[in-house]
Design a protein around this motif. Structure first.
Motif, PDB file in Angstrom:
ATOM      1  N   UNK A 118       0.815  -1.213   0.000  1.00 48.40           N
ATOM      2  CA  UNK A 118       0.000   0.000   0.000  1.00 48.40           C
ATOM      3  C   UNK A 118       0.851   1.266   0.000  1.00 48.40           C
ATOM      4  N   UNK A 119       2.166   1.101  -0.024  1.00 48.48           N
ATOM      5  CA  UNK A 119       3.059   2.257  -0.109  1.00 48.48           C
ATOM      6  C   UNK A 119       3.464   2.843   1.222  1.00 48.48           C
ATOM      7  N   UNK A 120       3.177   2.159   2.322  1.00 51.58           N
ATOM      8  CA  UNK A 120       3.555   2.647   3.640  1.00 51.58           C
ATOM      9  C   UNK A 120       4.965   2.184   3.991  1.00 51.58           C
ATOM     10  N   UNK A 121       5.731   3.050   4.644  1.00 46.24           N
ATOM     11  CA  UNK A 121       7.014   2.611   5.184  1.00 46.24           C
ATOM     12  C   UNK A 121       6.712   1.529   6.213  1.00 46.24           C
ATOM     13  N   UNK A 122       7.311   0.349   6.056  1.00 49.38           N
ATOM     14  CA  UNK A 122       6.930  -0.812   6.865  1.00 49.38           C
ATOM     15  C   UNK A 122       8.158  -1.510   7.420  1.00 49.38           C
ATOM     16  N   UNK A 123       8.091  -1.823   8.705  1.00 50.48           N
ATOM     17  CA  UNK A 123       9.131  -2.622   9.348  1.00 50.48           C
ATOM     18  C   UNK A 123       8.471  -3.817  10.013  1.00 50.48           C
ATOM     19  N   UNK A 128       4.196   1.951   9.396  1.00 50.95           N
ATOM     20  CA  UNK A 128       3.705   0.874  10.246  1.00 50.95           C
ATOM     21  C   UNK A 128       4.869   0.005  10.722  1.00 50.95           C
ATOM     22  N   UNK A 129       4.697  -0.538  11.910  1.00 52.58           N
ATOM     23  CA  UNK A 129       5.615  -1.535  12.459  1.00 52.58           C
ATOM     24  C   UNK A 129       4.772  -2.731  12.875  1.00 52.58           C
ATOM     25  N   UNK A 130       5.159  -3.919  12.414  1.00 53.93           N
ATOM     26  CA  UNK A 130       4.461  -5.158  12.776  1.00 53.93           C
ATOM     27  C   UNK A 130       5.445  -6.025  13.558  1.00 53.93           C
TER      28      UNK A 130
END
Length: 370
Positions: A162-167, A248-250
């Motif tokens: 979705x184009x979000x910076x994700x870790x 987001x961070x998962x």
């Protein structure tokens, strides 16, 4: 106006609208300049340095943070007032510093070396840009084999798509490694043991750039060595750095709770408890929920079929006394053996990806980030 001398305070820096900027240093004191340059380097910032007010004054007005040496206070007197000015000195017993701070409109008076950590934190804030922290979601299994790691990976892959910076953070050292689940066990980048000695503040940008990049997201996992624990203070510093980057961070959480896991739970916005729909799993999940709920206030249940007789997703949620996040669908492609298969959530039109997309849509709206 605040002082930072002996007691370190944590007032927020002036608003920077999420933009990055270079701090401005104004001093002719060579020893003080060396110290300020050292602190800027520790914070990952390259400052602009002047002996007096810059001419033209654009950088004075635009700099997100201005550090004025006590020796230079008289040279900036009369300059346009602005927020984010810190008067920096060394003499704890000099009562005249307060008068000089008022004269230049300083927000803070800082004395070295006592205020060094406070100043590193403030410089790092402006170097990275101060914006909305990452929406941070933890996933934990109600029992072993519940599918928490699969859901954590799918959430991260969907967020990145979705184009979000994700870790994606692997907080379970005994889980086999999320980089393996994503097909990136040999990818270049640091793993958890490299951060075991971290203390204080970790630079968010440096953290992001140091980690393996897989499927458009960054992954912090474990290596194949003997290290199976990271000190709680290191966990706190690393996760805080990740959150400062936004997006987001998962986090894939283990079912056991120790001090390191407690540090993660304290920084989560939402927790998902993955529970297979059978009675023994519900009973086990109840114990997990009880322990996790002591730290994490927003814990929701994600139910995975097939369903035992008399159970459905709403009944599982009712038995656990938790809000229902939804039913985690089965994706048959993940059950087929084979090398090089796509990671969980990679099929954008698959049922698991749709579940994750709907989760993010709701969660981002609830967080005010959409």
């Amino acid at each position: 106006m605040k002082t930072v001398a002996g007691t370190v305070t944590h007032d927020p820096p002036p608003a920077t609208s999420g933009r990055q900027g270079r701090p401005l240093i104004v001093t002719e004191d060579a020893e003080l300049l060396d110290d300020l340059l050292r602190l800027c380097a520790a914070a990952g910032a390259t400052p602009e340095v002047h002996h007096g007010v810059p001419q033209p004054r654009g950088s004075w007005e635009a700099a997100p943070l201005v550090l004025v040496g006590d020796d230079a206070a008289h040279r900036v007197r009369g300059t346009a007032r602005r927020r984010g000015v810190v008067l920096v000195g060394r003499d704890q017993d000099d009562s005249g510093v307060w008068k000089r701070a008022v004269e230049i409109g300083a927000d803070h008076v800082l004395m070295l070396p006592d205020g060094e950590q406070w100043l590193v934190d403030r410089i790092a804030d402006v170097a990275e840009g101060v914006g909305r922290p990452a929406l941070t979601v933890g996933v934990i299994g109600g029992r072993g084999g519940a599918g928490a790691s699969t859901l954590a990976c799918a959430l991260a892959v969907t967020s990145a798509r979705e184009g979000l910076r994700t870790l994606l953070v692997d907080a379970d050292p005994l889980g086999g490694g999320l980089d393996v689940l994503l097909g990136g066990e040999s990818a270049d980048g640091l793993r958890w043991p490299a951060f075991a000695a971290s203390r204080g503040r970790v630079g968010g940008g440096a953290l992001e750039e140091s980690l393996p990049r897989l499927h458009a997201l960054r992954v912090l996992s474990w290596d194949r060595g003997d290290c199976v624990a990271v000190p709680p203070q290191a966990v706190r510093a690393v996760l805080a750095a990740a959150r400062r980057r936004g997006g987001t961070v998962v986090v894939d959480l283990p079912r056991r709770l120790d001090d390191g896991v407690a540090e993660v739970l304290a920084q989560l916005d939402v927790g998902l408890l993955v529970v297979p729909a059978e009675l023994r799993a519900v009973a086990a999940a109840g114990r997990v929920a009880s322990a996790v709920g002591m730290v994490l206030k927003d814990l929701r249940v994600a139910v995975r079929g097939p369903y035992a007789p008399g159970l459905d997703d709403r009944e599982v949620a009712r038995l656990l006394g938790l809000p229902l996040a939804g039913e985690v669908p089965l994706e048959t492609a993940l059950l087929r053996p084979g090398e090089g298969k796509a990671p969980p959530g990679a099929a954008a039109r698959g049922p698991l990806a749709r579940f994750c997309t709907q989760f993010w849509e709701r969660a981002l709206i609830e967080a005010g980030a959409a």
